[in-house]
Enzyme design. Structure first.
Site, PDB file in Angstrom:
ATOM      1  N   HIS A 174       4.332  -5.000   0.717  1.00 54.51           N
ATOM      2  CA  HIS A 174       3.288  -4.992   1.943  1.00 54.51           C
ATOM      3  C   HIS A 174       2.033  -4.950   0.798  1.00 54.51           C
ATOM      4  O   HIS A 174       1.931  -3.778   0.135  1.00 54.51           O
ATOM      5  CB  HIS A 174       3.564  -3.839   2.677  1.00 54.51           C
ATOM      6  CG  HIS A 174       2.435  -3.739   3.598  1.00 54.51           C
ATOM      7  ND1 HIS A 174       2.535  -4.194   5.006  1.00 54.51           N
ATOM      8  CD2 HIS A 174       1.212  -3.481   3.784  1.00 54.51           C
ATOM      9  CE1 HIS A 174       1.475  -4.005   5.675  1.00 54.51           C
ATOM     10  NE2 HIS A 174       0.646  -3.637   4.794  1.00 54.51           N
ATOM     11  N   CYS A 175       1.210  -5.794   1.155  1.00 48.94           N
ATOM     12  CA  CYS A 175      -0.130  -5.796   0.501  1.00 48.94           C
ATOM     13  C   CYS A 175      -1.327  -5.306   1.093  1.00 48.94           C
ATOM     14  O   CYS A 175      -1.537  -6.069   2.087  1.00 48.94           O
ATOM     15  CB  CYS A 175      -0.358  -7.318  -0.022  1.00 48.94           C
ATOM     16  SG  CYS A 175      -1.825  -7.503  -0.877  1.00 48.94           S
ATOM     17  N   HIS A 176      -1.812  -4.341   0.946  1.00 48.00           N
ATOM     18  CA  HIS A 176      -3.116  -3.578   1.604  1.00 48.00           C
ATOM     19  C   HIS A 176      -4.150  -4.719   1.647  1.00 48.00           C
ATOM     20  O   HIS A 176      -4.850  -4.759   2.442  1.00 48.00           O
ATOM     21  CB  HIS A 176      -3.348  -2.362   1.055  1.00 48.00           C
ATOM     22  CG  HIS A 176      -2.358  -1.175   1.501  1.00 48.00           C
ATOM     23  ND1 HIS A 176      -2.092  -0.912   2.849  1.00 48.00           N
ATOM     24  CD2 HIS A 176      -1.548  -0.616   0.764  1.00 48.00           C
ATOM     25  CE1 HIS A 176      -1.500   0.099   2.923  1.00 48.00           C
ATOM     26  NE2 HIS A 176      -0.927   0.318   1.702  1.00 48.00           N
TER      27      HIS A 176
END
Ligand SMILES: [Zn+2]
Ligand SMILES: [Zn+2]
Length: 324
Positions: free
Chosen positions: A174-176
């Site tokens: 999951h890439c912020h």
């Protein structure tokens, strides 16, 4: 940098990562305990009743996450700032005065456009979320893993994302920075995003340096305008933003290249790193072309660099097929 990210994730999410080994047999054992099973059911019901995914028109989706808004806002600001300031202070005045040609100006705008298209599509697409009512065949049940949060069985390489509160097919991480998962259906877009962002930020750093040390001062610019009067400070900010984006995007270009060639996601790399060396699965060597073709799709290599195209995942390997 990659090691630091791994250490950070180890410290922050040990419980979440341990779920990746949760098999259907584990689930059956847990189901025998009524208290444990009712707790799982309650958590699953809560997850399904408070979705983190906002559906927008035209099949666009957005993840509800305050931390993600902040990181994504920084990326959008950096892109908008440099796309406005660099042409305004350097490219356009130097072009009008005949010091540079039209090609560098068009190239800058083209890379900037490709970056923002890849960013918009990475942020708003479905990366491969599995439905809560997923019903595998009896054959699938033998190999699929079980999610104790969604209470579904899922294809191999799927993982539960605690930010999206969903199981994601072939999840990488999951890439912020894009406020979304990077997974089967948008990994090719993410690679294009970090590649074009790296090119754009390096191009910006080169232009900023030329502006300070090589290019002549603008003769025809209005010296009373706010931007021209304070151009030195605008350029300092541009340079700092360029260094930050080059570091972020360059690290991800390297990380994604390693992941694709080794056929290991970031999440799997973290899980395997916790095991003794003799228990880690062997990396099956593949050619770089085959590896990238699996992620980027068929067609000539030049076509892979087009962020406007439609792309379908491979249905024979992963259970669901979606077009992004
Ligand atoms: Zn799940
Ligand atoms: Zn996610």
């Amino acid at each position: 940098m990659i090691c630091l990210i791994y250490i950070y994730v180890f410290i922050r999410c040990p419980g979440r990562l341990s779920m990746a080994n949760f098999t259907f047999q584990d689930f059956q054992r847990l189901s025998a305990d009524p208290d444990a099973y009712s707790a799982l059911r309650a958590e699953s019901k809560y997850i399904q009743s408070s979705p983190k995914i906002i559906s927008l028109p035209c099949r666009l989706q957005f993840v509800r996450n305050v931390k993600g808004y902040f990181y994504l806002g920084f990326i959008v600001f950096t892109w908008a700032y440099n796309t406005y300031i660099v042409p305004e202070i350097i490219l356009l005045p130097q072009y009008y005065e005949g010091n540079i040609g039209l090609v560098p100006v068009l190239c800058y705008y083209a890379v900037s456009l490709f970056t923002v298209v890849a960013l918009f599509r990475s942020v708003t697409c479905d990366p491969g979320r599995l439905p809560f009512d997923l019903k595998p065949t009896s054959h699938d049940q033998l190999n699929w893993t079980h999610c104790q949060r969604c209470l579904i069985q899922r294809p191999l390489k799927s993982h539960h994302c605690s930010k999206c509160q969903r199981c994601i097919r072939k999840m990488d991480h999951h890439c912020h920075w894009i406020n979304n998962c990077v997974a089967e259906d948008n990994q090719w877009l993410f690679i294009l995003l970090v590649l074009y962002a790296a090119i754009l930020s390096i191009y910006t750093l080169v232009l900023d340096t030329l502006h300070f040390y090589y290019l002549p001062a603008c003769q025809t610019c209005d010296s009373t305008s706010f931007i021209v009067k304070h151009q030195r400070y605008f350029m300092y900010v541009s340079f700092v933003l360029g260094i930050i984006l080059t570091s972020l995007a360059g690290t991800q270009v390297l990380q994604q290249t390693i992941n694709i060639i080794t056929n290991l996601s970031t999440v799997e790399s973290i899980i395997h790193a916790r095991k003794p060396i003799h228990e880690r699965p062997a990396v099956i060597p593949r050619s770089a072309y085959d590896s990238f073709r699996e992620v980027c799709g068929p067609g000539p290599i030049l076509w892979w660099f087009n962020p406007f195209r439609r792309h379908s995942a491979k249905p024979e390997i992963y259970y669901y097929q979606h077009t992004v």
